[in-house]
Design a protein around this motif. Sequence first.
Motif, PDB file in Angstrom:
ATOM      1  N   SER A 107      63.598  34.723  22.612  1.00 10.48           N
ATOM      2  CA  SER A 107      63.754  33.284  22.796  1.00 10.48           C
ATOM      3  C   SER A 107      63.199  32.917  24.166  1.00 10.48           C
ATOM      4  N   TRP A 108      62.782  31.661  24.299  1.00  8.13           N
ATOM      5  CA  TRP A 108      62.319  31.179  25.604  1.00  8.13           C
ATOM      6  C   TRP A 108      62.842  29.775  25.823  1.00  8.13           C
ATOM      7  N   ASN A 109      63.522  29.611  26.936  1.00  5.47           N
ATOM      8  CA  ASN A 109      64.194  28.365  27.257  1.00  5.47           C
ATOM      9  C   ASN A 109      63.525  27.705  28.454  1.00  5.47           C
ATOM     10  N   ARG A 110      63.228  26.418  28.342  1.00  6.83           N
ATOM     11  CA  ARG A 110      62.670  25.672  29.463  1.00  6.83           C
ATOM     12  C   ARG A 110      63.427  24.356  29.591  1.00  6.83           C
ATOM     13  N   ASN A 111      63.973  24.127  30.783  1.00  5.53           N
ATOM     14  CA  ASN A 111      64.740  22.900  31.040  1.00  5.53           C
ATOM     15  C   ASN A 111      65.837  22.700  29.999  1.00  5.53           C
ATOM     16  N   HIS A 112      66.525  23.813  29.691  1.00  5.17           N
ATOM     17  CA  HIS A 112      67.667  23.799  28.764  1.00  5.17           C
ATOM     18  C   HIS A 112      67.258  23.452  27.329  1.00  5.17           C
ATOM     19  N   LYS A 113      65.969  23.636  27.023  1.00  4.49           N
ATOM     20  CA  LYS A 113      65.500  23.415  25.660  1.00  4.49           C
ATOM     21  C   LYS A 113      64.845  24.680  25.147  1.00  4.49           C
ATOM     22  N   LEU A 114      65.257  25.110  23.952  1.00  9.92           N
ATOM     23  CA  LEU A 114      64.685  26.318  23.357  1.00  9.92           C
ATOM     24  C   LEU A 114      63.310  26.001  22.780  1.00  9.92           C
ATOM     25  N   ILE A 115      62.280  26.605  23.351  1.00  4.44           N
ATOM     26  CA  ILE A 115      60.912  26.427  22.852  1.00  4.44           C
ATOM     27  C   ILE A 115      60.605  27.483  21.794  1.00  4.44           C
ATOM     28  N   LEU A 116      61.039  28.718  22.034  1.00  3.99           N
ATOM     29  CA  LEU A 116      60.968  29.791  21.037  1.00  3.99           C
ATOM     30  C   LEU A 116      62.387  30.250  20.749  1.00  3.99           C
ATOM     31  N   GLN A 117      62.683  30.505  19.466  1.00  4.12           N
ATOM     32  CA  GLN A 117      64.046  30.842  19.089  1.00  4.12           C
ATOM     33  C   GLN A 117      64.094  32.089  18.224  1.00  4.12           C
ATOM     34  N   ASN A 118      64.682  33.140  18.749  1.00  2.00           N
ATOM     35  CA  ASN A 118      64.989  34.350  17.982  1.00  2.00           C
ATOM     36  C   ASN A 118      63.803  34.832  17.153  1.00  2.00           C
ATOM     37  N   MET A 119      62.668  35.006  17.817  1.00  2.00           N
ATOM     38  CA  MET A 119      61.445  35.422  17.122  1.00  2.00           C
ATOM     39  C   MET A 119      61.379  36.931  16.958  1.00  2.00           C
ATOM     40  N   ASN A 120      60.960  37.351  15.774  1.00  2.00           N
ATOM     41  CA  ASN A 120      60.694  38.760  15.487  1.00  2.00           C
ATOM     42  C   ASN A 120      59.317  38.846  14.831  1.00  2.00           C
ATOM     43  N   TRP A 121      58.452  39.685  15.411  1.00  2.00           N
ATOM     44  CA  TRP A 121      57.077  39.795  14.884  1.00  2.00           C
ATOM     45  C   TRP A 121      56.477  41.106  15.350  1.00  2.00           C
ATOM     46  N   THR A 122      55.858  41.822  14.426  1.00  2.00           N
ATOM     47  CA  THR A 122      55.166  43.062  14.787  1.00  2.00           C
ATOM     48  C   THR A 122      53.750  43.028  14.229  1.00  2.00           C
ATOM     49  N   VAL A 123      52.817  43.491  15.038  1.00  2.00           N
ATOM     50  CA  VAL A 123      51.409  43.584  14.657  1.00  2.00           C
ATOM     51  C   VAL A 123      50.961  45.021  14.888  1.00  2.00           C
ATOM     52  N   LYS A 124      50.441  45.648  13.864  1.00  2.00           N
ATOM     53  CA  LYS A 124      49.987  47.029  13.979  1.00  2.00           C
ATOM     54  C   LYS A 124      48.504  47.085  14.328  1.00  2.00           C
ATOM     55  N   GLU A 125      48.105  48.194  14.898  1.00  2.00           N
ATOM     56  CA  GLU A 125      46.704  48.390  15.276  1.00  2.00           C
ATOM     57  C   GLU A 125      45.802  48.260  14.053  1.00  2.00           C
ATOM     58  N   GLY A 126      44.722  47.525  14.211  1.00  2.00           N
ATOM     59  CA  GLY A 126      43.761  47.366  13.131  1.00  2.00           C
ATOM     60  C   GLY A 126      44.044  46.197  12.211  1.00  2.00           C
ATOM     61  N   GLU A 127      45.234  45.584  12.345  1.00  2.00           N
ATOM     62  CA  GLU A 127      45.534  44.413  11.533  1.00  2.00           C
ATOM     63  C   GLU A 127      44.888  43.170  12.157  1.00  2.00           C
ATOM     64  N   HIS A 128      44.494  42.251  11.311  1.00  2.00           N
ATOM     65  CA  HIS A 128      43.988  40.968  11.788  1.00  2.00           C
ATOM     66  C   HIS A 128      44.911  39.879  11.241  1.00  2.00           C
ATOM     67  N   TRP A 129      45.514  39.134  12.149  1.00  2.00           N
ATOM     68  CA  TRP A 129      46.504  38.128  11.790  1.00  2.00           C
ATOM     69  C   TRP A 129      45.986  36.718  12.064  1.00  2.00           C
ATOM     70  N   CYS A 130      46.428  35.787  11.238  1.00  2.00           N
ATOM     71  CA  CYS A 130      46.279  34.369  11.540  1.00  2.00           C
ATOM     72  C   CYS A 130      47.641  33.844  11.963  1.00  2.00           C
ATOM     73  N   LEU A 131      47.675  33.084  13.039  1.00  2.00           N
ATOM     74  CA  LEU A 131      48.878  32.424  13.523  1.00  2.00           C
ATOM     75  C   LEU A 131      48.718  30.943  13.230  1.00  2.00           C
ATOM     76  N   LEU A 132      49.512  30.445  12.306  1.00  2.00           N
ATOM     77  CA  LEU A 132      49.345  29.075  11.805  1.00  2.00           C
ATOM     78  C   LEU A 132      50.573  28.235  12.139  1.00  2.00           C
ATOM     79  N   GLY A 133      50.340  27.077  12.743  1.00  2.00           N
ATOM     80  CA  GLY A 133      51.437  26.163  13.049  1.00  2.00           C
ATOM     81  C   GLY A 133      50.891  24.824  13.478  1.00  2.00           C
TER      82      GLY A 133
END
Length: 262
Positions: free
Chosen positions: A9-35
Motif C-alpha cells: 500500500s502507499w499512502n499520501r496525505n492520509h489518502k491510500l493511492i495503492l491498496q494491498n497490491m499483490n503482483w508477480t512478474v516472472k522473467e521472460g513474461e511480457h505484461w500489459c498494465l491497463l488502467g
Amino acid sequence: MVIDIHNVSWNRNHKLILQNMNWTVKEGEHWCLLGLNGSGKTTLLNMINGYIWPTEGSMSVLGKTFGEYDLRELRKSIGWVSTSLQQKLYGSETALKIVLSGKFATIGLYDQTDTKDLGRAEALMKLLGCTALMERTYDTLSQGERQRVLIARALMASPKLLILDEPCTGLDVFAREQLLQMIGTVAAEENAPTIIYVTHHVEEILPCFTKTLLIKEGQVFAANHTSDVLTSALMSDFFEVPVELLRRDGRNWLSVKGALWN
C-alpha cells in the motif's frame, strides 16, 4: 522474479493511492498494465523504479529487495520510456547521441563511447527503424520517431526490465501501428528484456503481451493470462459500463454498448 509485490500500500496525505497490491512478474513474461487515468499506474511505476517506497508491504525488483539494496544501482537494469523523459532531453542533440546516452542513463552524452557502443546503438536504431534519423536533431523528429529513439535509448544498457509508459500517447493511428509493430519486434528478440507495457487502450495490447494486470482505484482488479482477462464480461465489470470486445488479428477492439450517463 522480475517483480514481486506483496500486500503493498502507499499512502499520501492520509489518502491510500495503492491498496494491498499483490503482483508477480516472472522473467521472460511480457505484461500489459491497463488502467484508466488516476487508477494508480504512475504511482506503481515510480515504486517499481525505486523512486517511492511502500507505506506497507514488501517488494523486490529483479531479485533485489527494497530496503536491502541500493536502488540507484537497480535503476541501471531498468529501461523506462515515459513522456516525462521526453521533456528532459536536449532538443539540439542528435538521435544517435541520445541513444548512446542510454548506456549511462544520463540526460546528454558526457561519457566516452567506443566503437562497440556505436555498433550497438546503430544496431538498435536499425531494429527500430531509426537508421535514417541518426544525424537528425531530436527537436526535428515527429512524436512517433521520438518514441522509437527513446526505446532504442532504453535498450542501450541491455536492461533486464523494459517499461513502456503509454508510448503511443499523441500518435496518429498510422504512427501508433508502426510503433506497435516495432515493439512487437523487440519483444520477439532472443534476449529481449521482460516488458511492461502501460496503457489505457485495449487495442494496443499486442499478442506478445500474454499477461495483463488491470488496476483500478489503486487496487489489482485482475491479473492473469490476457485471454482470460480481456473478456466482454470482465471488462464490463472493470469499466462499470457494458462493453463488447471483438478479437481480430490477435488483438482486441473495444466498443461501448451502453450509455455513459443517464
